[in-house]
Design an enzyme around this catalytic site. Structure first.
Site, PDB file in Angstrom:
ATOM      1  N   ILE A  68       0.861  -1.183   0.000  1.00 15.94           N
ATOM      2  CA  ILE A  68       0.000   0.000   0.000  1.00 15.94           C
ATOM      3  C   ILE A  68       0.900   1.237   0.000  1.00 15.94           C
ATOM      4  O   ILE A  68       1.825   1.337   0.816  1.00 15.94           O
ATOM      5  CB  ILE A  68      -0.913   0.035   1.238  1.00 15.94           C
ATOM      6  CG1 ILE A  68      -1.678  -1.281   1.380  1.00 15.94           C
ATOM      7  CG2 ILE A  68      -1.866   1.215   1.168  1.00 15.94           C
ATOM      8  CD1 ILE A  68      -2.341  -1.464   2.737  1.00 15.94           C
TER       9      ILE A  68
ATOM     10  N   GLY B 258       1.523   5.482   0.321  1.00 16.68           N
ATOM     11  CA  GLY B 258       0.966   6.662   0.983  1.00 16.68           C
ATOM     12  C   GLY B 258       0.247   6.352   2.271  1.00 16.68           C
ATOM     13  O   GLY B 258      -0.913   6.738   2.458  1.00 16.68           O
TER      14      GLY B 258
ATOM     15  N   SER C 252       1.148   7.121   5.574  1.00 20.78           N
ATOM     16  CA  SER C 252       1.497   7.856   6.790  1.00 20.78           C
ATOM     17  C   SER C 252       0.288   8.462   7.480  1.00 20.78           C
ATOM     18  O   SER C 252       0.316   8.749   8.677  1.00 20.78           O
ATOM     19  CB  SER C 252       2.516   8.960   6.473  1.00 20.78           C
ATOM     20  OG  SER C 252       1.965   9.910   5.583  1.00 20.78           O
TER      21      SER C 252
ATOM     22  N   GLY D  96      -4.374   9.381   6.931  1.00 21.92           N
ATOM     23  CA  GLY D  96      -5.591   9.337   6.147  1.00 21.92           C
ATOM     24  C   GLY D  96      -5.995   7.962   5.648  1.00 21.92           C
ATOM     25  O   GLY D  96      -5.921   6.966   6.370  1.00 21.92           O
ATOM     26  N   ILE D  97      -6.427   7.913   4.402  1.00 17.63           N
ATOM     27  CA  ILE D  97      -6.930   6.678   3.820  1.00 17.63           C
ATOM     28  C   ILE D  97      -5.861   5.593   3.806  1.00 17.63           C
ATOM     29  O   ILE D  97      -6.137   4.424   4.087  1.00 17.63           O
ATOM     30  CB  ILE D  97      -7.452   6.944   2.387  1.00 17.63           C
ATOM     31  CG1 ILE D  97      -8.711   7.823   2.442  1.00 17.63           C
ATOM     32  CG2 ILE D  97      -7.752   5.634   1.656  1.00 17.63           C
ATOM     33  CD1 ILE D  97      -9.178   8.325   1.087  1.00 17.63           C
ATOM     34  N   GLY D  98      -4.640   5.951   3.492  1.00 17.99           N
ATOM     35  CA  GLY D  98      -3.563   4.967   3.439  1.00 17.99           C
ATOM     36  C   GLY D  98      -3.297   4.318   4.773  1.00 17.99           C
ATOM     37  O   GLY D  98      -3.122   3.088   4.873  1.00 17.99           O
TER      38      GLY D  98
ATOM     39  N   SER E  71     -10.938   9.101  -7.432  1.00 19.25           N
ATOM     40  CA  SER E  71     -11.800  10.057  -6.738  1.00 19.25           C
ATOM     41  C   SER E  71     -13.031  10.295  -7.594  1.00 19.25           C
ATOM     42  O   SER E  71     -13.005  10.067  -8.816  1.00 19.25           O
ATOM     43  CB  SER E  71     -11.063  11.376  -6.536  1.00 19.25           C
ATOM     44  OG  SER E  71     -11.922  12.389  -6.042  1.00 19.25           O
TER      45      SER E  71
ATOM     46  N   TYR F 276      -5.967  18.835  -9.927  1.00 16.73           N
ATOM     47  CA  TYR F 276      -6.204  17.534  -9.301  1.00 16.73           C
ATOM     48  C   TYR F 276      -7.087  16.662 -10.202  1.00 16.73           C
ATOM     49  O   TYR F 276      -6.807  15.475 -10.410  1.00 16.73           O
ATOM     50  CB  TYR F 276      -6.859  17.760  -7.944  1.00 16.73           C
ATOM     51  CG  TYR F 276      -7.136  16.512  -7.138  1.00 16.73           C
ATOM     52  CD1 TYR F 276      -6.104  15.826  -6.525  1.00 16.73           C
ATOM     53  CD2 TYR F 276      -8.443  16.048  -6.957  1.00 16.73           C
ATOM     54  CE1 TYR F 276      -6.358  14.689  -5.750  1.00 16.73           C
ATOM     55  CE2 TYR F 276      -8.708  14.927  -6.204  1.00 16.73           C
ATOM     56  CZ  TYR F 276      -7.654  14.246  -5.594  1.00 16.73           C
ATOM     57  OH  TYR F 276      -7.919  13.125  -4.842  1.00 16.73           O
TER      58      TYR F 276
END
Length: 306
Positions: free
Chosen positions: A6, A8, A10, A12-14, A137, A150
């Site tokens: 996985i 990212g 550190s 949030g979602i990850g 997203s 984005y």
């Protein structure tokens, strides 16, 4: 034992996704640019005795991705699941956003995913199994100012994921696109501070996020959906996630392109009135602290993935 990488992780979602897979009994490799910033994840790993290894990987760098996967391959003979979650957010009008910012966000959100996909594909293909989950997203399906920089990256990720899915299905490799709506993350809260632009869309859009986050959807909801996809045998490609994701997508689909552009080009009063009438969200900055009215988007209107 099933294995997952996985990116990212550190925060949030990850972070929540790494914990969800660890609790499910996966051997988890949680990658991030700066492992020294992973105190929250480290605490949970120790507290719950989870089989999660934290690895350094900067998805912007060919060398870092190669080194990261070389280390992982030294411990594993196969990877069952890759979750491309690492991402950054840049917003602003096209005119006022520097070109280098467009490049930076594309490097992470699009090319970063490609680097990791190319690192796992050969062995997945040889083994004849695997699952690649790309966290895109709703902004990968709906373009609106000031999220243009984005939006571009997530549209690109959606496109390459759809093409990839066609290529690898004969090798029994599943590809899934996760499309969260407005989720309570640091990234989403950064958008609340939008403003100071010549363009009204930039100044008012933060109010929409602020209004939505008064009734926040936690990152763990996305993590649970990602885990469910990995554990399934489904060949479904797209998974909207969160109570607002499918309604937003259906709302956009109900309009012509010209109607969508006119809606977002409207004067402030008309735009704020429309948001309130459509979604029950009071996005005006002067009333940002007022208790929101009940939304007109109901939970039962969403898909079973929410």
């Amino acid at each position: 034992m099933k294995t997952v990488v996985i990116t990212g992780t550190s925060k949030g979602i990850g972070l929540e996704t790494a914990l969800a897979f660890g609790r499910e009994g996966y051997r988890v490799f949680a990658t991030m640019r700066e492992p020294d910033c992973a105190e929250a994840l480290k605490e949970q790993i120790e507290k719950e005795a989870l089989d999660i290894s934290i690895c350094r990987m900067d998805v912007d760098s060919d060398e870092s991705v190669q080194q990261g996967f070389d280390e992982i391959w030294r411990e594993l003979d196969h990877i069952d699941v890759l979750v491309n979650n690492a991402g950054i957010e840049v917003h602003g009008s096209v005119e006022e956003t520097d070109i280098w910012k467009f490049k930076v966000v594309m490097e992470t959100n699009y090319f970063g995913c490609l680097r990791c996909i190319k690192a796992v594909l050969p062995k997945m293909r040889e083994r004849g199994s695997g699952c690649i989950i790309n966290v895109a997203s709703v902004a990968g399906r709906i373009a609106n100012s000031p999220l243009g920089p984005y939006n571009a990256t997530k549209f690109a990720l959606e496109a390459i994921s759809e093409a990839l899915a066609q290529e690898v299905k004969p090798y029994n490799i599943r590809v899934a696109i996760v499309e969260p709506g407005i989720i309570d993350t640091k990234m989403a809260r950064n958008i609340i501070r939008s403003g100071g632009s010549l363009y009204p869309q930039v100044n008012r859009f933060g109010g929409l996020f602020a209004a939505s986050l008064r009734n926040p959807t936690e990152a763990s909801i996305v993590a649970e959906n990602i885990l469910e996809i990995a554990n399934s045998n489904s060949w479904q490609l797209r998974y909207p996630v969160g109570p607002d994701a499918t309604p937003f997508l259906e709302w956009r689909a109900s309009m012509t392109d010209e109607e969508w552009i006119s809606f977002n080009a409207a004067k402030d009063k008309d735009w704020y009135d429309a948001v309130e009438n459509l979604f029950g969200l009071t996005a005006r900055p002067e009333v940002s602290k007022v208790k929101p009215r009940k939304r007109k988007i109901h939970k039962e209107e969403t898909t079973g993935n929410s």
